[in-house]
Scaffold this motif. Structure first.
Motif, PDB file in Angstrom:
ATOM      1  N   ASP A 250      -9.846  -2.152  -2.098  1.00  0.00           N
ATOM      2  CA  ASP A 250      -8.754  -1.821  -2.532  1.00  0.00           C
ATOM      3  C   ASP A 250      -7.516  -1.666  -2.076  1.00  0.00           C
ATOM      4  O   ASP A 250      -5.980  -1.032  -2.697  1.00  0.00           O
ATOM      5  N   HIS A 254      -6.206  -4.474  -3.346  1.00  0.00           N
ATOM      6  CA  HIS A 254      -6.726  -4.263  -5.243  1.00  0.00           C
ATOM      7  C   HIS A 254      -7.161  -5.446  -5.952  1.00  0.00           C
ATOM      8  O   HIS A 254      -7.437  -4.970  -7.082  1.00  0.00           O
TER       9      HIS A 254
ATOM     10  N   LYS B 224       0.179   2.925  -0.154  1.00  0.00           N
ATOM     11  CA  LYS B 224       0.379   2.060  -1.814  1.00  0.00           C
ATOM     12  C   LYS B 224       1.296   2.942  -2.698  1.00  0.00           C
ATOM     13  O   LYS B 224       2.392   2.463  -3.639  1.00  0.00           O
TER      14      LYS B 224
END
Lengths: 311, 269
Positions: A250, A254, B224
């Motif tokens: 993740d 991803h 992210k």
């Protein structure tokens, strides 16, 4: 501590309190076990049943009803490319990382089995990543394998080699993940193997030495069969781990590039919590659950014989 | 002989440092200015940590991680100790079955509970709360299994003596068993705490509010958040990662032996 409340003493208040004391004595273990059992039932066993139930229904989390659709969700999954890809990727991950972990761990453990200061230090260093945050490890290794600022490519450049796009290359990304997972878990495997090796009676080695056994021979005939229970334990643990790997994927890829690292639990998370397709997500969870139980059963049949007698 | 030992020690030190070099280097980078990081040289600064705490609320994430891991450890350990004592010392109908159900949780992959637990906590309005983070994590049989094995090894004569003095079972647990089993209980406490500290998938599922992020969620989001690899502010991300690692690292150095004992006993018994 008054004797009046003591269940093991004879109560002084006649039949009625004798009965109550007996009841309390019998209730005691249940009262102690019940809180934990309540949590385990509520958050583990009932959810398993709920998953199974939901896997036969269609639901998007919002609509008021959940129509029964039979095996539709399973049919949908088994005919989707996405599922077979995730199963393949996860299987490859397990098939490479499990033997890698166990071989490296046994090899290293057999050198670190002695209780000397250097060996204790090395054990500590190797063990450290296994208690460290997986997210932090994944972030740090994303940086190390990053194309422009990473240590790996800086090293390659020093050697005059071109830059490699580690995490963007479908051929390489999965192997980087395997490497990172191995780096993290290796220390745990080593600690378990060391405990297993230390449990082997020294007399067996002494006897082998008297018989003039060579080192490699002794390893194959004495060490290997006797650490078989440890190997079996680690095999079960690491296969379950491999099929549940999620965090490093993740954070680092991803699932990409182009699904090359898309594992089963990542797909489960996507289907369940991004698409909110509760039915299909539950069907996927049930399939993965059944798969892991089947693997555990196959392994115990296959390895059951070897545990006691060796090869 | 002495020389050989010194060589071995040097080799072990080198091997250990090499193995840990990714982590060590990342900690070093977290103390660097962005400029010196991209252009070479070493210009020590605390700026990255200040930004991680000031701009990105990592102090709050740290607090959340401490609260959640602390509660899971406290509640989980108490319930596990009680259950372990009952499993070890009492022969009661259904006891074996319940013990088997407890041990089986070790083999049950946790992903199968994700969706149902999310749904049931949503139904009672506990998503986005500390309770939602803590409660499902208590459903773990490892500590109860491990402590039960340990308590079985404590001579029953000690219990009997306390009963003679008129103690009740709960007092026997508290005054006799717990003091003797303290090392094992401590090991399990550390084990639970570290496991929960590093937990990622459940907080990711159960929490959307930023003021409830744990360190793991905060760090993953920060990383992210950065669009494209070239734009990542690596020194800042490494400072956040250092904040995430350091408490466990410090704890580990203090209590390595307890932890290792906990892990190996669980595996071999």
């Amino acid at each position: 501590m008054s004797t009046l409340t003591d269940p093991s003493a004879v109560p002084s208040g006649g039949r009625h309190s004798l009965f109550r004391a007996g009841l309390r004595r019998r209730a005691t273990p249940y009262l102690m076990v019940l809180p934990l059992m309540g949590f385990i039932a509520a958050f583990t066993y009932i959810p398993i049943a709920a998953s199974l139930n939901l896997s036969f229904r269609e639901w998007d989390f919002l609509s008021p009803d959940k129509p029964f659709v039979g095996l539709d969700n399973y049919r949908l999954l088994l005919s989707s490319h996405e599922f077979w890809n995730a199963l393949k990727v996860t299987t490859v991950f397990a098939l490479i990382s499990v033997p890698l972990r166990l071989l490296l761990a046994l090899g290293i453990a057999s050198y670190l089995v002695r209780e000397t200061l250097p060996s204790r230090f090395l054990r500590g260093a190797l063990f450290l990543p296994s208690v460290t945050s997986t997210v932090a490890i994944a972030v740090v290794f994303s940086w190390i394998f990053s194309t422009d600022y990473g240590l790996m490519n800086a090293g390659l450049q020093l050697l005059g080699a071109p830059k490699v796009m580690w995490l963007q290359d479908p051929q390489l990304a999965l192997f980087v993940l395997i490497l990172v997972n191995t780096w993290k878990q290796l220390g745990y495997d080593i600690i378990i193997y060391i405990a297993g090796l230390q449990a082997i009676p020294q007399e067996l080695y002494d006897a082998a030495a008297i018989d003039g056994g060579r080192r490699r021979h002794v390893f194959r005939r004495v060490t290997l069969p006797l650490v078989m229970p440890t190997t079996y334990f680690l095999l079960v643990i690491s296969v379950i781990d491999a099929f549940q790997v999620f965090t490093i994927v993740d954070v680092m890829t991803h699932g990409g590039p182009a699904g090359a690292t898309d594992m089963l639990v990542n797909m489960l998370f996507r289907v369940g919590f991004t698409l909110f397709d509760i039915g299909t997500g539950s069907a996927l969870a049930v399939l993965l659950f059944v798969l892991l139980i089947a693997l555990a059963l196959i392994k115990s049949r296959f390895l059951g014989r070897n545990i006691h007698y060796g090869s | 002989m002495a020389r050989e030992n010194r060589w071995l020690a040097a080799l072990a030190l080198l091997g250990g440092l090499l193995f840990l070099s990714p982590a060590l280097y990342s900690i070093a980078v977290s103390f660097q200015t962005a400029q010196s990081y991209y252009q070479g040289g070493f210009d020590p600064t605390l700026d990255n940590f200040i930004r991680a705490i000031g701009q990105y609320d990592f102090a709050r994430y740290l607090l959340n991680s401490v609260i959640v891991s602390g509660l899971v450890t406290l509640i989980g350990l108490s319930l596990a100790t009680m259950a372990a004592y009952a499993f070890a010392r009492f022969d009661f109908p259904g006891g074996n079955l319940m013990f088997a159900a407890t041990v089986a949780t070790l083999m049950i992959p946790s992903h199968i509970t994700l969706i149902p637990n999310y749904l049931s906590l949503a139904r009672v309005g506990l998503l986005d709360s500390y309770a939602g983070l803590v409660l499902p994590a208590i459903s773990n049989g490892f500590a109860a299994f491990f402590l039960r094995q340990y308590i079985k090894g404590i001579p029953r004569a000690l219990d009997e003596a306390a009963y003679m003095d008129g103690a009740r079972p709960i007092q026997v647990l508290w005054r006799v068993i717990v003091p003797i089993a303290r090392p094992a209980i401590l090991s399990m406490g550390l084990f639970i705490f570290i496991g929960e500290w590093n937990n990622y998938i459940w907080p990711l599922v159960a929490v959307g509010r930023e003021d409830l992020y744990t360190l793991q969620i905060g760090l993953a989001r920060l990383y992210k958040l950065n669009p494209g690899e070239g734009a990542v502010d690596w020194p800042l991300v490494m400072a956040a990662s250092t904040i995430t690692i350091l408490p466990v690292l410090a704890g580990f150095l203090l209590i390595e032996r307890h932890l290792v004992r906990g892990i190996t006993m669980g595996a071999l018994k």
